[in-house]
Design a protein around this motif. Structure first.
Motif, PDB file in Angstrom:
ATOM      1  N   VAL A 138       0.829  -1.192   0.000  1.00  0.00           N
ATOM      2  CA  VAL A 138       0.000   0.000   0.000  1.00  0.00           C
ATOM      3  C   VAL A 138       0.868   1.249   0.000  1.00  0.00           C
ATOM      4  O   VAL A 138       1.917   1.303   0.663  1.00  0.00           O
ATOM      5  CB  VAL A 138      -0.960  -0.008   1.216  1.00  0.00           C
ATOM      6  N   SER A 139       0.463   2.266  -0.758  1.00  0.00           N
ATOM      7  CA  SER A 139       1.222   3.512  -0.821  1.00  0.00           C
ATOM      8  C   SER A 139       1.075   4.273   0.493  1.00  0.00           C
ATOM      9  O   SER A 139       0.080   4.120   1.220  1.00  0.00           O
ATOM     10  CB  SER A 139       0.741   4.374  -1.986  1.00  0.00           C
ATOM     11  N   GLU A 140       2.053   5.113   0.768  1.00  0.00           N
ATOM     12  CA  GLU A 140       2.067   5.839   2.034  1.00  0.00           C
ATOM     13  C   GLU A 140       0.864   6.770   2.165  1.00  0.00           C
ATOM     14  O   GLU A 140       0.255   6.875   3.239  1.00  0.00           O
ATOM     15  CB  GLU A 140       3.360   6.655   2.145  1.00  0.00           C
ATOM     16  N   ILE A 141       0.474   7.427   1.078  1.00  0.00           N
ATOM     17  CA  ILE A 141      -0.616   8.400   1.176  1.00  0.00           C
ATOM     18  C   ILE A 141      -1.962   7.695   1.389  1.00  0.00           C
ATOM     19  O   ILE A 141      -2.809   8.183   2.137  1.00  0.00           O
ATOM     20  CB  ILE A 141      -0.662   9.300  -0.083  1.00  0.00           C
ATOM     21  N   VAL A 142      -2.175   6.533   0.760  1.00  0.00           N
ATOM     22  CA  VAL A 142      -3.411   5.790   0.993  1.00  0.00           C
ATOM     23  C   VAL A 142      -3.426   5.231   2.410  1.00  0.00           C
ATOM     24  O   VAL A 142      -4.452   5.246   3.093  1.00  0.00           O
ATOM     25  CB  VAL A 142      -3.575   4.661  -0.047  1.00  0.00           C
ATOM     26  N   GLU A 143      -2.258   4.770   2.872  1.00  0.00           N
ATOM     27  CA  GLU A 143      -2.143   4.271   4.254  1.00  0.00           C
ATOM     28  C   GLU A 143      -2.511   5.369   5.248  1.00  0.00           C
ATOM     29  O   GLU A 143      -3.163   5.126   6.265  1.00  0.00           O
ATOM     30  CB  GLU A 143      -0.712   3.797   4.505  1.00  0.00           C
ATOM     31  N   GLN A 144      -2.138   6.590   4.927  1.00  0.00           N
ATOM     32  CA  GLN A 144      -2.394   7.716   5.832  1.00  0.00           C
ATOM     33  C   GLN A 144      -3.846   8.189   5.742  1.00  0.00           C
ATOM     34  O   GLN A 144      -4.479   8.459   6.772  1.00  0.00           O
ATOM     35  CB  GLN A 144      -1.450   8.870   5.477  1.00  0.00           C
ATOM     36  N   LYS A 145      -4.375   8.304   4.527  1.00  0.00           N
ATOM     37  CA  LYS A 145      -5.682   8.928   4.340  1.00  0.00           C
ATOM     38  C   LYS A 145      -6.854   7.936   4.421  1.00  0.00           C
ATOM     39  O   LYS A 145      -7.928   8.275   4.929  1.00  0.00           O
ATOM     40  CB  LYS A 145      -5.729   9.617   2.968  1.00  0.00           C
ATOM     41  N   LEU A 146      -6.673   6.734   3.901  1.00  0.00           N
ATOM     42  CA  LEU A 146      -7.758   5.742   3.864  1.00  0.00           C
ATOM     43  C   LEU A 146      -7.224   4.377   4.289  1.00  0.00           C
ATOM     44  O   LEU A 146      -7.187   3.416   3.509  1.00  0.00           O
ATOM     45  CB  LEU A 146      -8.361   5.652   2.459  1.00  0.00           C
ATOM     46  N   PRO A 147      -6.781   4.262   5.533  1.00  0.00           N
ATOM     47  CA  PRO A 147      -6.141   3.018   5.974  1.00  0.00           C
ATOM     48  C   PRO A 147      -7.122   1.871   6.117  1.00  0.00           C
ATOM     49  O   PRO A 147      -8.300   2.060   6.433  1.00  0.00           O
ATOM     50  CB  PRO A 147      -5.554   3.406   7.339  1.00  0.00           C
ATOM     51  N   GLY A 148      -6.636   0.676   5.832  1.00  0.00           N
ATOM     52  CA  GLY A 148      -7.389  -0.543   6.074  1.00  0.00           C
ATOM     53  C   GLY A 148      -6.656  -1.404   7.079  1.00  0.00           C
ATOM     54  O   GLY A 148      -5.859  -0.903   7.876  1.00  0.00           O
ATOM     55  N   GLU A 149      -6.896  -2.687   7.040  1.00  0.00           N
ATOM     56  CA  GLU A 149      -6.232  -3.607   7.950  1.00  0.00           C
ATOM     57  C   GLU A 149      -5.107  -4.327   7.217  1.00  0.00           C
ATOM     58  O   GLU A 149      -5.249  -4.699   6.057  1.00  0.00           O
ATOM     59  CB  GLU A 149      -7.233  -4.624   8.502  1.00  0.00           C
ATOM     60  N   HIS A 150      -3.998  -4.547   7.919  1.00  0.00           N
ATOM     61  CA  HIS A 150      -2.865  -5.229   7.298  1.00  0.00           C
ATOM     62  C   HIS A 150      -3.011  -6.743   7.350  1.00  0.00           C
ATOM     63  O   HIS A 150      -2.501  -7.452   6.484  1.00  0.00           O
ATOM     64  CB  HIS A 150      -1.556  -4.800   7.971  1.00  0.00           C
ATOM     65  N   GLU A 151      -3.706  -7.245   8.361  1.00  0.00           N
ATOM     66  CA  GLU A 151      -3.897  -8.680   8.485  1.00  0.00           C
ATOM     67  C   GLU A 151      -5.204  -9.059   7.784  1.00  0.00           C
ATOM     68  O   GLU A 151      -6.292  -8.809   8.289  1.00  0.00           O
ATOM     69  CB  GLU A 151      -3.941  -9.088   9.962  1.00  0.00           C
ATOM     70  N   ILE A 152      -5.076  -9.655   6.613  1.00  0.00           N
ATOM     71  CA  ILE A 152      -6.231 -10.056   5.812  1.00  0.00           C
ATOM     72  C   ILE A 152      -6.212 -11.570   5.644  1.00  0.00           C
ATOM     73  O   ILE A 152      -5.176 -12.158   5.324  1.00  0.00           O
ATOM     74  CB  ILE A 152      -6.214  -9.382   4.416  1.00  0.00           C
ATOM     75  N   ASP A 153      -7.354 -12.191   5.902  1.00  0.00           N
ATOM     76  CA  ASP A 153      -7.482 -13.627   5.689  1.00  0.00           C
ATOM     77  C   ASP A 153      -7.133 -13.939   4.231  1.00  0.00           C
ATOM     78  O   ASP A 153      -7.544 -13.229   3.319  1.00  0.00           O
ATOM     79  CB  ASP A 153      -8.922 -14.069   5.991  1.00  0.00           C
ATOM     80  N   LEU A 154      -6.370 -14.996   4.029  1.00  0.00           N
ATOM     81  CA  LEU A 154      -5.938 -15.363   2.686  1.00  0.00           C
ATOM     82  C   LEU A 154      -7.116 -15.529   1.736  1.00  0.00           C
ATOM     83  O   LEU A 154      -7.041 -15.198   0.554  1.00  0.00           O
ATOM     84  CB  LEU A 154      -5.124 -16.665   2.742  1.00  0.00           C
ATOM     85  N   ARG A 155      -8.254 -16.006   2.251  1.00  0.00           N
ATOM     86  CA  ARG A 155      -9.432 -16.206   1.415  1.00  0.00           C
ATOM     87  C   ARG A 155     -10.038 -14.891   0.966  1.00  0.00           C
ATOM     88  O   ARG A 155     -10.822 -14.850   0.015  1.00  0.00           O
ATOM     89  CB  ARG A 155     -10.476 -17.026   2.171  1.00  0.00           C
ATOM     90  N   ASP A 156      -9.687 -13.777   1.660  1.00  0.00           N
ATOM     91  CA  ASP A 156     -10.211 -12.465   1.300  1.00  0.00           C
ATOM     92  C   ASP A 156      -9.228 -11.645   0.483  1.00  0.00           C
ATOM     93  O   ASP A 156      -9.469 -10.466   0.216  1.00  0.00           O
ATOM     94  CB  ASP A 156     -10.571 -11.675   2.571  1.00  0.00           C
ATOM     95  N   SER A 157      -8.107 -12.238   0.096  1.00  0.00           N
ATOM     96  CA  SER A 157      -7.050 -11.461  -0.555  1.00  0.00           C
ATOM     97  C   SER A 157      -7.238 -11.316  -2.061  1.00  0.00           C
ATOM     98  O   SER A 157      -6.379 -10.765  -2.744  1.00  0.00           O
ATOM     99  CB  SER A 157      -5.690 -12.111  -0.279  1.00  0.00           C
ATOM    100  N   SER A 158      -8.347 -11.792  -2.593  1.00  0.00           N
ATOM    101  CA  SER A 158      -8.630 -11.613  -4.009  1.00  0.00           C
ATOM    102  C   SER A 158     -10.135 -11.687  -4.213  1.00  0.00           C
ATOM    103  O   SER A 158     -10.866 -12.174  -3.343  1.00  0.00           O
ATOM    104  CB  SER A 158      -7.925 -12.692  -4.851  1.00  0.00           C
ATOM    105  N   GLY A 159     -10.597 -11.215  -5.360  1.00  0.00           N
ATOM    106  CA  GLY A 159     -12.029 -11.267  -5.608  1.00  0.00           C
ATOM    107  C   GLY A 159     -12.437 -10.573  -6.886  1.00  0.00           C
ATOM    108  O   GLY A 159     -11.657  -9.839  -7.514  1.00  0.00           O
ATOM    109  N   VAL A 160     -13.691 -10.798  -7.268  1.00  0.00           N
ATOM    110  CA  VAL A 160     -14.265 -10.208  -8.484  1.00  0.00           C
ATOM    111  C   VAL A 160     -14.468  -8.707  -8.285  1.00  0.00           C
ATOM    112  O   VAL A 160     -14.907  -8.265  -7.217  1.00  0.00           O
ATOM    113  CB  VAL A 160     -15.609 -10.885  -8.814  1.00  0.00           C
ATOM    114  N   ALA A 161     -14.141  -7.938  -9.299  1.00  0.00           N
ATOM    115  CA  ALA A 161     -14.322  -6.488  -9.266  1.00  0.00           C
ATOM    116  C   ALA A 161     -15.217  -6.057 -10.419  1.00  0.00           C
ATOM    117  O   ALA A 161     -15.073  -6.523 -11.555  1.00  0.00           O
ATOM    118  CB  ALA A 161     -12.976  -5.765  -9.360  1.00  0.00           C
ATOM    119  N   GLU A 162     -16.145  -5.184 -10.111  1.00  0.00           N
ATOM    120  CA  GLU A 162     -17.053  -4.643 -11.119  1.00  0.00           C
ATOM    121  C   GLU A 162     -16.831  -3.138 -11.216  1.00  0.00           C
ATOM    122  O   GLU A 162     -16.543  -2.475 -10.205  1.00  0.00           O
ATOM    123  CB  GLU A 162     -18.495  -4.951 -10.744  1.00  0.00           C
TER     124      GLU A 162
END
Length: 628
Positions: free
Chosen positions: A516-540
């Motif tokens: 993740v880029s530093e500016i996104v980490e600062q402005k719109l942070p998420g969680e760093h620990e993501i379940d492997l099953r959630d690490s990919s998915g369909v995008a529309e």
């Protein structure tokens, strides 16, 4: 040597908080509108088909009272004693594991009744045993307790009342379970989830244990009889429900003709069809048994877990795998089938999909068929995998890795086989005439118009200016802008695997939080620990997020297939149409956001608690360029 017991260090407060979290997780695992009927029906069917001491057929009655917004499921089983009832309602205390492994029942995890008790603010169970014990348990406020953010809040208690002769609703042995829907529940309104009696009856067949899926043959001690009582506007309609799964060749009228390839090949040995059958049907169907599947799947058809053809064949034999396959001459078959089955436009109960049934019960899990050479066959192919002895997860939403491996290695081969076998029998589909182009604007004129709406917030601190010059006006613009943000490194933690204008869905992302880029980490942070099953998915991709509802209503997209939605703006925060509602809420913290860069969470009224993670690029750019 001194022994220690780590669990003894848990305080009573911590234990209570853990119990509440466990119950919360159970409720979150159910996000299909049909779950509210599937769970009590599964318990009722398991009881009446496998119990001893019951005379005559097993009976299940489902009451959908849209006036009172209540659901009741009544069975004529043995009843539940007062000594067992608390255990019966508690999480993770299943009593049917042995019966499950012997093939007598479908449920055994001990979570279904917990979902009903604490997923709704009104739960009532009335039971009358073979020995004559008759009582009623009522528990209110279960869902409100879950919604209370105080983890140490006291759970509500149920009231048990012994009933005398003439009291209650049961006149013979059995159990009645009733729940009430409300503002906190999913779904909130029974009328929206099941808008007509006819659709509700089809849903009972195709989304619950009432619709028994065979082969392989289900073990049972008696036949099953089922009825639906549908109440709307103070009027009751009673429907006898077929207790066999409704395959897509059933429930047709003279406008659709489906051909049984099984029966034909048994008597004709794959000779050319007679004149009366040649190109005479709208669809063809066949069931491949274990022997046919082992012949069809060769050394080339192996996977990541089932790595040899021997392992594949052993899996087929171990689980007595059968695959029902149907292929139609055009997508119009799907559309007409929906009309005949009374399926609302925003539902895809009848649509071509890959589905799985285990031990005679359909799962709510499904996905589109994956083909190497798609053409338009995805819109014309139904596959139903039917297995024995496969244990699904909570809510029957997912399955072990070996099953997914088997699906992936076999579906393309099976789909191609049924398409090939069907070809001589199918009517040619009519080609639609090309529509004339209207409203065409020359590229130079279009560029002039678009330059009047330049892209604002195009300079992100620490990055080159965004090259895309204008404010997005169509979906392709959104894809182009998103691609540039990924290329610049701003959204580099999203790794597109593909983009497509032909597939059902536009893209598929891999998510890499450590990039993740530093500016996104600062402005719109998420969680760093993501379940492997959630690490990919369909995008529309959409210009406005609310326009996704149109695709859902027409059946082009399925909510449960999608993980990410990328749009320019979300459009209206809440849009109601066609008996459903899509809602967008801002993601205000890293926990709700989960993925870095997410701006909103989208929910669909008919899809329960499951949400889609939204990246609204307009809001993203505003957030990244705002001054501290």
């Amino acid at each position: 040597m001194t022994k220690i017991q780590p669990l003894s260090a848990l305080s009573e407060e911590v234990q209570n908080a853990w119990i509440k979290q466990r119950v919360t997780n159970i409720i979150k695992s159910y996000h299909n509108a049909a779950d509210v009927i599937a769970e009590p029906i599964q318990n009722a069917v398991d009881e009446v088909l496998a119990a001893d001491g019951i005379d005559g057929p097993g009976q299940v009655i489902v009451v959908l009272d849209t006036d009172q917004n209540r659901i009741s499921v009544i069975d004529n089983g043995r009843g539940i004693s007062t000594g067992e009832i608390a255990q019966y309602l508690a999480p993770d205390i299943g009593t049917k594991r042995k019966a499950f492994h012997e093939g007598w029942v479908r449920g055994h995890k001990g979570v279904g009744m917990t979902f009903l008790v604490y997923g709704f603010d009104f739960f009532e169970l009335e039971s009358k045993t073979l020995t004559g014990e008759h009582y009623r348990v009522r528990l209110e406020g279960g869902r409100s307790w879950i919604a209370d953010e105080l983890s140490n809040a006291e759970p509500p208690e149920g009231n048990l009342e012994h009933l005398q002769a003439g009291e209650g609703t049961l006149t013979s042995h059995g159990t009645r379970v009733t729940i009430a829907l409300g503002p906190r529940t999913e779904p909130r309104e029974l009328k929206r989830a099941f808008p007509t009696a006819e659709y509700a009856a089809v849903a009972l067949q195709n989304q619950t244990a009432i619709g028994i899926v065979e082969p392989p043959q289900v073990r049972k001690k008696r036949d099953l009889v089922a009825h639906l009582e549908y109440i709307a506007d103070a009027k009751k309609k009673r429907i006898s429900v077929d207790t066999q799964f409704r395959y897509p060749h059933k429930g047709l009228d003279a406008s659709l003709r489906a051909f049984d390839l099984d029966a034909w090949f048994r008597s004709n040995r794959r000779t050319h069809p007679a004149a009366r059958d040649n190109k005479a049907y709208h669809a063809c169907y066949i069931t491949f048994g274990p022997n046919e599947l082992k012949t069809l799947l060769t050394e080339q058809d192996t996977g990541e877990n089932l790595t040899t053809v021997q392992e594949v064949h052993e899996y087929i034999d171990q689980h007595q795998v059968h695959v029902y396959a149907m292929f139609s001459n055009s997508a119009k078959y799907r559309d007409r089938l929906g009309e005949l089955w009374h399926v609302p436009k925003n539902r895809v109960l009848h649509a071509p999909r890959l589905r799985v049934a285990t031990d005679g019960m359909i799962s709510s899990w499904s996905r589109e068929v994956t083909l190497r050479h798609r053409g338009f066959n995805v819109d014309r192919t139904w596959l139903m995998y039917q297995l024995r002895g496969v244990e699904p997860d909570m809510g029957r939403k997912d399955f072990p890795p070996d099953l997914h491996d088997f699906l992936q290695l076999s579906e393309d081969r099976i789909a191609n086989e049924v398409a090939t076998l069907s070809k001589p029998f199918l009517r040619p589909s009519k080609q639609r005439p090309n529509a004339p182009l209207e409203g065409y604007v020359r590229p130079d004129g279009k560029a002039h118009e678009r330059r009047q709406l330049p892209l604002t917030n195009s300079v992100i601190p620490g990055y080159p200016q965004i090259s895309f010059q204008t404010e997005p006006q169509c979906e392709q613009d959104v894809i182009a802008l998103f691609g540039e943000l990924v290329g610049l490194g701003i959204l580099r933690h999203f790794k597109p695997v593909f983009f497509s204008g032909f597939d059902y869905y536009d893209s598929y992302f891999d998510y890499v939080p450590n990039e993740v880029s530093e500016i996104v980490e600062q402005k719109l942070p998420g969680e760093h620990e993501i379940d492997l099953r959630d690490s990919s998915g369909v995008a529309e991709f959409k210009l406005t997020g609310d326009s996704l509802l149109d695709d859902l209503l027409t059946g082009k997209k399925r909510w449960e297939d999608m993980k990410f939605l990328v749009c320019w703006t979300v459009g209206r925060p809440s849009t109601e149409k066609g008996g459903d509602e899509i809602t967008f809420q801002q993601a205000d913290d890293s926990t709700s956001r989960q993925f870095h860069g997410v701006t909103h969470l989208a929910t669909l009224q008919s899809a329960g608690v499951r949400h889609i993670f939204v990246i609204a690029l307009s809001d993203l750019l505003s957030k990244l360029t705002e001054q501290p």
